[in-house]
Design a protein around this motif. Structure first.
Motif, PDB file in Angstrom:
ATOM      1  N   THR A 169       0.850  -1.189   0.000  1.00 22.20           N
ATOM      2  CA  THR A 169       0.000   0.000   0.000  1.00 22.20           C
ATOM      3  C   THR A 169       0.886   1.239   0.000  1.00 22.20           C
ATOM      4  O   THR A 169       2.078   1.152   0.217  1.00 22.20           O
ATOM      5  CB  THR A 169      -0.905   0.040   1.255  1.00 22.20           C
ATOM      6  OG1 THR A 169      -0.076   0.032   2.410  1.00 22.20           O
ATOM      7  CG2 THR A 169      -1.859  -1.130   1.295  1.00 22.20           C
ATOM      8  N   TYR A 206       2.013   8.045   6.125  1.00 22.83           N
ATOM      9  CA  TYR A 206       1.053   6.973   5.854  1.00 22.83           C
ATOM     10  C   TYR A 206       1.611   5.688   6.456  1.00 22.83           C
ATOM     11  O   TYR A 206       2.693   5.253   6.084  1.00 22.83           O
ATOM     12  CB  TYR A 206       0.831   6.804   4.348  1.00 22.83           C
ATOM     13  CG  TYR A 206       0.172   8.001   3.718  1.00 22.83           C
ATOM     14  CD1 TYR A 206      -1.206   8.138   3.712  1.00 22.83           C
ATOM     15  CD2 TYR A 206       0.936   9.012   3.144  1.00 22.83           C
ATOM     16  CE1 TYR A 206      -1.813   9.239   3.142  1.00 22.83           C
ATOM     17  CE2 TYR A 206       0.330  10.122   2.575  1.00 22.83           C
ATOM     18  CZ  TYR A 206      -1.031  10.225   2.583  1.00 22.83           C
ATOM     19  OH  TYR A 206      -1.627  11.334   2.016  1.00 22.83           O
ATOM     20  N   ARG A 222       0.415  -0.627   6.797  1.00 27.98           N
ATOM     21  CA  ARG A 222      -0.425  -1.609   7.481  1.00 27.98           C
ATOM     22  C   ARG A 222      -1.503  -2.128   6.552  1.00 27.98           C
ATOM     23  O   ARG A 222      -1.853  -1.498   5.569  1.00 27.98           O
ATOM     24  CB  ARG A 222      -1.074  -1.018   8.725  1.00 27.98           C
ATOM     25  CG  ARG A 222      -1.889   0.236   8.455  1.00 27.98           C
ATOM     26  CD  ARG A 222      -2.630   0.674   9.682  1.00 27.98           C
ATOM     27  NE  ARG A 222      -3.641  -0.322   9.985  1.00 27.98           N
ATOM     28  CZ  ARG A 222      -4.921  -0.057  10.124  1.00 27.98           C
ATOM     29  NH1 ARG A 222      -5.364   1.147  10.047  1.00 27.98           N
ATOM     30  NH2 ARG A 222      -5.786  -1.009  10.369  1.00 27.98           N
ATOM     31  N   THR A 223      -2.043  -3.272   6.910  1.00 26.36           N
ATOM     32  CA  THR A 223      -3.173  -3.838   6.181  1.00 26.36           C
ATOM     33  C   THR A 223      -4.462  -3.379   6.848  1.00 26.36           C
ATOM     34  O   THR A 223      -4.446  -2.838   7.953  1.00 26.36           O
ATOM     35  CB  THR A 223      -3.125  -5.385   6.204  1.00 26.36           C
ATOM     36  OG1 THR A 223      -3.263  -5.819   7.547  1.00 26.36           O
ATOM     37  CG2 THR A 223      -1.838  -5.912   5.616  1.00 26.36           C
ATOM     38  N   GLU A 224      -5.589  -3.640   6.200  1.00 27.98           N
ATOM     39  CA  GLU A 224      -6.885  -3.268   6.775  1.00 27.98           C
ATOM     40  C   GLU A 224      -7.169  -4.031   8.062  1.00 27.98           C
ATOM     41  O   GLU A 224      -7.890  -3.552   8.923  1.00 27.98           O
ATOM     42  CB  GLU A 224      -8.003  -3.542   5.772  1.00 27.98           C
ATOM     43  CG  GLU A 224      -7.986  -2.631   4.579  1.00 27.98           C
ATOM     44  CD  GLU A 224      -9.115  -2.932   3.617  1.00 27.98           C
ATOM     45  OE1 GLU A 224     -10.059  -3.652   3.999  1.00 27.98           O
ATOM     46  OE2 GLU A 224      -9.051  -2.448   2.481  1.00 27.98           O
ATOM     47  N   ASN A 225      -6.608  -5.225   8.207  1.00 28.08           N
ATOM     48  CA  ASN A 225      -6.884  -6.060   9.369  1.00 28.08           C
ATOM     49  C   ASN A 225      -5.857  -5.923  10.486  1.00 28.08           C
ATOM     50  O   ASN A 225      -5.952  -6.616  11.485  1.00 28.08           O
ATOM     51  CB  ASN A 225      -6.964  -7.523   8.944  1.00 28.08           C
ATOM     52  CG  ASN A 225      -8.103  -7.759   7.982  1.00 28.08           C
ATOM     53  OD1 ASN A 225      -9.142  -7.127   8.085  1.00 28.08           O
ATOM     54  ND2 ASN A 225      -7.900  -8.647   7.034  1.00 28.08           N
ATOM     55  N   SER A 226      -4.858  -5.078  10.309  1.00 24.45           N
ATOM     56  CA  SER A 226      -3.840  -4.932  11.341  1.00 24.45           C
ATOM     57  C   SER A 226      -4.326  -3.987  12.441  1.00 24.45           C
ATOM     58  O   SER A 226      -5.299  -3.260  12.276  1.00 24.45           O
ATOM     59  CB  SER A 226      -2.529  -4.426  10.736  1.00 24.45           C
ATOM     60  OG  SER A 226      -2.711  -3.145  10.198  1.00 24.45           O
TER      61      SER A 226
END
Length: 92
Positions: free
Chosen positions: A18, A67, A70-74
């Motif tokens: 990302t 920014y 990280r991921t959305e689930n972290s």
């Protein structure tokens, strides 16, 4: 000006590709000088710590946006920014 950022993330998935890092408010990326990564794991969970070093390439102070990698689930755990050897940002 030297900026050091320490970011800790906790989750068991690998980080997705990302947009991350330091940018000026005009969306110009600031070059990453160094990166240190540490990983601590327990069962299905992992804590990933990044220590990133940036340097202002301009001859004047700049305002920046960071920014988080990280991921959305972290889960965001801690943030600390050091500017000229002084802590300027700290969360929590």
């Amino acid at each position: 000006m030297l900026i050091i950022l320490i970011v800790s993330l906790a989750y068991y998935q690998a980080l997705a590709a990302t947009r991350n890092g330091l940018f000026t408010t005009d969306n110009i990326p600031i070059h990453l000088l160094s990166l240190k990564t540490s990983v601590y794991s327990e069962g299905p969970y992992a804590e990933i710590e990044y220590s990133q070093q940036y340097k202002n390439p301009f001859n004047h102070p700049i305002e920046t946006v960071y920014y988080f990698p990280r991921t959305e689930n972290s889960v965001f755990h801690k943030f600390e920014a050091i500017l000229n050897e002084k802590v300027t940002g700290n969360y929590p």
